[in-house]
Design a protein around this motif. Structure first.
Motif, PDB file in Angstrom:
ATOM      1  N   LEU A   1      -2.249   1.241   5.516  1.00  0.00           N
ATOM      2  CA  LEU A   1      -2.495   1.018   4.093  1.00  0.00           C
ATOM      3  C   LEU A   1      -3.613  -0.011   3.954  1.00  0.00           C
ATOM      4  CD1 LEU A   1      -1.635   1.685   1.186  1.00  0.00           C
ATOM      5  CD2 LEU A   1      -0.068  -0.268   1.292  1.00  0.00           C
ATOM      6  N   PRO A   2      -4.865   0.454   3.902  1.00  0.00           N
ATOM      7  CA  PRO A   2      -5.988  -0.494   3.819  1.00  0.00           C
ATOM      8  C   PRO A   2      -6.090  -1.109   2.436  1.00  0.00           C
ATOM      9  CG  PRO A   2      -6.791   1.748   3.691  1.00  0.00           C
ATOM     10  CD  PRO A   2      -5.314   1.845   3.967  1.00  0.00           C
ATOM     11  N   ASP A   3      -6.846  -2.184   2.343  1.00  0.00           N
ATOM     12  CA  ASP A   3      -7.088  -2.848   1.068  1.00  0.00           C
ATOM     13  C   ASP A   3      -7.923  -1.946   0.163  1.00  0.00           C
ATOM     14  OD1 ASP A   3      -8.905  -4.826  -0.686  1.00  0.00           O
ATOM     15  OD2 ASP A   3      -7.037  -5.848  -0.150  1.00  0.00           O
ATOM     16  N   PRO A   4      -7.685  -1.970  -1.157  1.00  0.00           N
ATOM     17  CA  PRO A   4      -8.514  -1.163  -2.063  1.00  0.00           C
ATOM     18  C   PRO A   4     -10.002  -1.442  -1.922  1.00  0.00           C
ATOM     19  CG  PRO A   4      -6.600  -2.028  -3.216  1.00  0.00           C
ATOM     20  CD  PRO A   4      -6.600  -2.665  -1.871  1.00  0.00           C
ATOM     21  N   GLY A   5     -10.348  -2.674  -1.547  1.00  0.00           N
ATOM     22  CA  GLY A   5     -11.757  -2.991  -1.366  1.00  0.00           C
ATOM     23  C   GLY A   5     -12.400  -2.182  -0.260  1.00  0.00           C
TER      24      GLY A   5
ATOM     25  N   VAL B   1      -0.280  -2.675  -7.912  1.00  0.00           N
ATOM     26  CA  VAL B   1       0.830  -2.454  -6.978  1.00  0.00           C
ATOM     27  C   VAL B   1       0.292  -2.261  -5.565  1.00  0.00           C
ATOM     28  CG1 VAL B   1       2.719  -0.899  -6.373  1.00  0.00           C
ATOM     29  CG2 VAL B   1       2.328  -1.517  -8.773  1.00  0.00           C
ATOM     30  N   TRP B   2      -0.787  -1.500  -5.442  1.00  0.00           N
ATOM     31  CA  TRP B   2      -1.414  -1.282  -4.139  1.00  0.00           C
ATOM     32  C   TRP B   2      -1.835  -2.612  -3.507  1.00  0.00           C
ATOM     33  CZ3 TRP B   2      -6.203   2.465  -3.504  1.00  0.00           C
ATOM     34  CH2 TRP B   2      -6.557   2.516  -2.151  1.00  0.00           C
ATOM     35  N   LYS B   3      -2.514  -3.429  -4.303  1.00  0.00           N
ATOM     36  CA  LYS B   3      -2.971  -4.729  -3.806  1.00  0.00           C
ATOM     37  C   LYS B   3      -1.781  -5.616  -3.433  1.00  0.00           C
ATOM     38  CE  LYS B   3      -6.247  -7.772  -3.038  1.00  0.00           C
ATOM     39  NZ  LYS B   3      -7.298  -7.586  -2.011  1.00  0.00           N
ATOM     40  N   ALA B   4      -0.737  -5.581  -4.224  1.00  0.00           N
ATOM     41  CA  ALA B   4       0.442  -6.402  -3.929  1.00  0.00           C
ATOM     42  C   ALA B   4       1.093  -5.971  -2.617  1.00  0.00           C
ATOM     43  CB  ALA B   4       1.444  -6.298  -5.080  1.00  0.00           C
ATOM     44  N   LEU B   5       1.152  -4.668  -2.352  1.00  0.00           N
ATOM     45  CA  LEU B   5       1.721  -4.187  -1.101  1.00  0.00           C
ATOM     46  C   LEU B   5       0.879  -4.617   0.096  1.00  0.00           C
ATOM     47  CD1 LEU B   5       2.812  -0.567  -2.128  1.00  0.00           C
ATOM     48  CD2 LEU B   5       4.279  -2.567  -1.806  1.00  0.00           C
ATOM     49  N   VAL B   6      -0.447  -4.625  -0.088  1.00  0.00           N
ATOM     50  CA  VAL B   6      -1.324  -5.062   0.998  1.00  0.00           C
ATOM     51  C   VAL B   6      -1.131  -6.552   1.280  1.00  0.00           C
ATOM     52  CG1 VAL B   6      -3.726  -5.388   1.687  1.00  0.00           C
ATOM     53  CG2 VAL B   6      -3.014  -3.243   0.608  1.00  0.00           C
ATOM     54  N   LEU B   7      -1.075  -7.348   0.211  1.00  0.00           N
ATOM     55  CA  LEU B   7      -0.888  -8.788   0.387  1.00  0.00           C
ATOM     56  C   LEU B   7       0.480  -9.113   0.979  1.00  0.00           C
ATOM     57  CD1 LEU B   7      -2.493 -10.123  -2.933  1.00  0.00           C
ATOM     58  CD2 LEU B   7      -3.494 -10.095  -0.632  1.00  0.00           C
ATOM     59  N   ALA B   8       1.475  -8.319   0.650  1.00  0.00           N
ATOM     60  CA  ALA B   8       2.817  -8.550   1.181  1.00  0.00           C
ATOM     61  C   ALA B   8       2.955  -8.077   2.621  1.00  0.00           C
ATOM     62  CB  ALA B   8       3.853  -7.857   0.305  1.00  0.00           C
ATOM     63  N   LYS B   9       1.934  -7.358   3.120  1.00  0.00           N
ATOM     64  CA  LYS B   9       1.924  -6.866   4.503  1.00  0.00           C
ATOM     65  C   LYS B   9       3.173  -6.028   4.814  1.00  0.00           C
ATOM     66  CE  LYS B   9      -0.834 -10.745   6.225  1.00  0.00           C
ATOM     67  NZ  LYS B   9      -2.067  -9.946   6.313  1.00  0.00           N
ATOM     68  N   VAL B  10       3.489  -5.113   3.902  1.00  0.00           N
ATOM     69  CA  VAL B  10       4.646  -4.253   4.122  1.00  0.00           C
ATOM     70  C   VAL B  10       4.378  -3.230   5.219  1.00  0.00           C
ATOM     71  CG1 VAL B  10       5.474  -4.530   1.757  1.00  0.00           C
ATOM     72  CG2 VAL B  10       3.878  -2.686   2.290  1.00  0.00           C
ATOM     73  N   THR B  11       3.118  -3.006   5.551  1.00  0.00           N
ATOM     74  CA  THR B  11       2.739  -2.067   6.606  1.00  0.00           C
ATOM     75  C   THR B  11       1.411  -2.513   7.190  1.00  0.00           C
ATOM     76  OG1 THR B  11       2.434   0.301   7.091  1.00  0.00           O
ATOM     77  CG2 THR B  11       1.505  -0.535   5.046  1.00  0.00           C
ATOM     78  N   PRO B  12       1.086  -2.124   8.399  1.00  0.00           N
ATOM     79  CA  PRO B  12      -0.182  -2.541   9.002  1.00  0.00           C
ATOM     80  C   PRO B  12      -1.395  -2.056   8.202  1.00  0.00           C
ATOM     81  CG  PRO B  12       1.313  -1.714  10.681  1.00  0.00           C
ATOM     82  CD  PRO B  12       1.954  -1.421   9.360  1.00  0.00           C
ATOM     83  N   ASP B  13      -2.523  -2.747   8.369  1.00  0.00           N
ATOM     84  CA  ASP B  13      -3.730  -2.424   7.607  1.00  0.00           C
ATOM     85  C   ASP B  13      -4.260  -1.038   7.924  1.00  0.00           C
ATOM     86  OD1 ASP B  13      -3.587  -4.879   6.436  1.00  0.00           O
ATOM     87  OD2 ASP B  13      -5.076  -5.844   7.744  1.00  0.00           O
ATOM     88  N   TYR B  14      -4.064  -0.559   9.145  1.00  0.00           N
ATOM     89  CA  TYR B  14      -4.613   0.765   9.471  1.00  0.00           C
ATOM     90  C   TYR B  14      -3.827   1.888   8.789  1.00  0.00           C
ATOM     91  CZ  TYR B  14      -0.802   1.519  12.842  1.00  0.00           C
ATOM     92  OH  TYR B  14       0.426   1.689  13.441  1.00  0.00           O
TER      93      TYR B  14
END
Length: 322
Positions: free
Chosen positions: A96-100, A81-94
């Motif tokens: 919600l950063p990528d799990p990586g 779910v975390w990765k999906a939210l990052v890929l969907a760009k629901v919020t800026p990277d700063y």
């Protein structure tokens, strides 16, 4: 014909005792029917089965499926779910950063040799403070539970202290003691002692009065009664209070480490989290939160969960060995 009737009447009189009275009742020597004996045996077997505690060993496969697999699946779902939210760009990277990126921050701490030091700084403080709280709260709980006058005075205070957020004790503790380990331990004690004491009081309240009367009959009074009757009988509630006391100890410590900052205190998990917040490093902030969560769960599973299972199993409250 008359002679025959006379002979039969004489035989009846002799059978009745010869005086016309009732024949005495003799104890029956007839054996019970096989069906009744089988029914009685089945009933006894059923009662024994109700009283017996099942001790069947759980196979490794069942342990894997019931204990190990569900947490792994839950973690995998959260990461997905975390990765999906990052890929969907629901919020800026700063925000919600990528799990990586969080994994990279963890790897960097490991390579620099700081990870274990940060974790151990907080764990050692938390465990030592919890042991001090345990030594204070156990006799306090016994006294509050058994002395009515003290319970009337301290009972409401302990309940109020338990509901007070631990972070509220940090500012006065800093003023009283300064930025040092004594301040940390004071905050831990103020958070953990009420929880442990209240858990013990609740456990003692559930002890049947018959246990205490039987102990007094055998000469158990005072400390002997507390050691051999009250504490063993109140053990389930006491263990629940210990678990809650550890949770409050850990929360209190993290609040103190986040607010209080000093080179003399060293770098713990709470201070690491606050440092990453000051640096606007969201990956580091999430890493700090995850490490605090993992350490708290690990202590509960490695120390308190086995103790709780052993106590419940000794009382026949677990259907199988786990």
């Amino acid at each position: 014909m008359a002679s025959s009737e006379t002979t039969r009447g004489t035989a009846v009189e002799e059978a009745d005792g010869g005086d016309g009275g009732e024949r005495p009742i003799e104890k029956s020597t007839a054996k019970p029917r096989p069906g009744n004996a089988q029914d009685l045996a089945g009933l006894e077997a059923g009662l024994d089965a109700l009283d017996a505690v099942q001790t069947k060993r759980v196979s490794p496969v069942e342990v894997l499926v019931q204990k190990v697999l569900p947490p792994i699946v839950a973690v995998a779902v959260v990461l997905a779910v975390w990765k999906a939210l990052v890929l969907a760009k629901v919020t800026p990277d700063y925000k919600l950063p990528d799990p990586g990126r969080v994994w990279d921050a963890l790897h960097q701490l490991w390579v620099e040799g700081e990870l274990l030091d940060i974790v151990w700084t907080s764990v050692s403080r938390g465990l030592f403070g919890f042991l001090i709280a345990l030594a204070i709260a156990t006799p306090l709980g016994l006294v509050v539970a058994r002395v009515k006058f003290i319970r009337s005075g301290l009972g409401p205070i302990l309940s109020g202290l338990q509901s007070l957020p631990s972070v509220a004790w940090v500012p006065p503790a800093v003023i009283w003691l300064g930025l040092n380990d004594q301040m940390m331990y004071t905050v831990i004690l103020l958070g953990a002692v009420p929880s442990i004491a209240n858990g013990l009081v609740a456990g003692i309240d559930q002890v049947p009065p018959l246990f205490l009367r039987a102990g007094r009959t055998l000469g158990a009074r005072g400390l002997v009664s507390a050691r051999h009757i009250l504490l063993p009988a109140a053990l389930p509630g006491y263990v629940a209070g210990l678990k809650q006391g550890w949770a409050f100890s850990w929360r209190s410590l993290m609040a103190a480490e986040i607010i209080a900052k000093s080179p003399d205190l060293g770098l713990g998990l709470g201070q690491y989290l606050e440092n990453q917040r000051n640096n606007s490093d969201m990956a580091g902030v999430l890493l700090g939160i995850l490490m605090i969560l993992v350490v708290g769960i690990a202590i509960e599973l490695l120390i308190f969960a086995p103790i709780e299972r052993r106590v419940l199993r000794s009382r026949g409250l677990l259907a199988s060995a786990r």
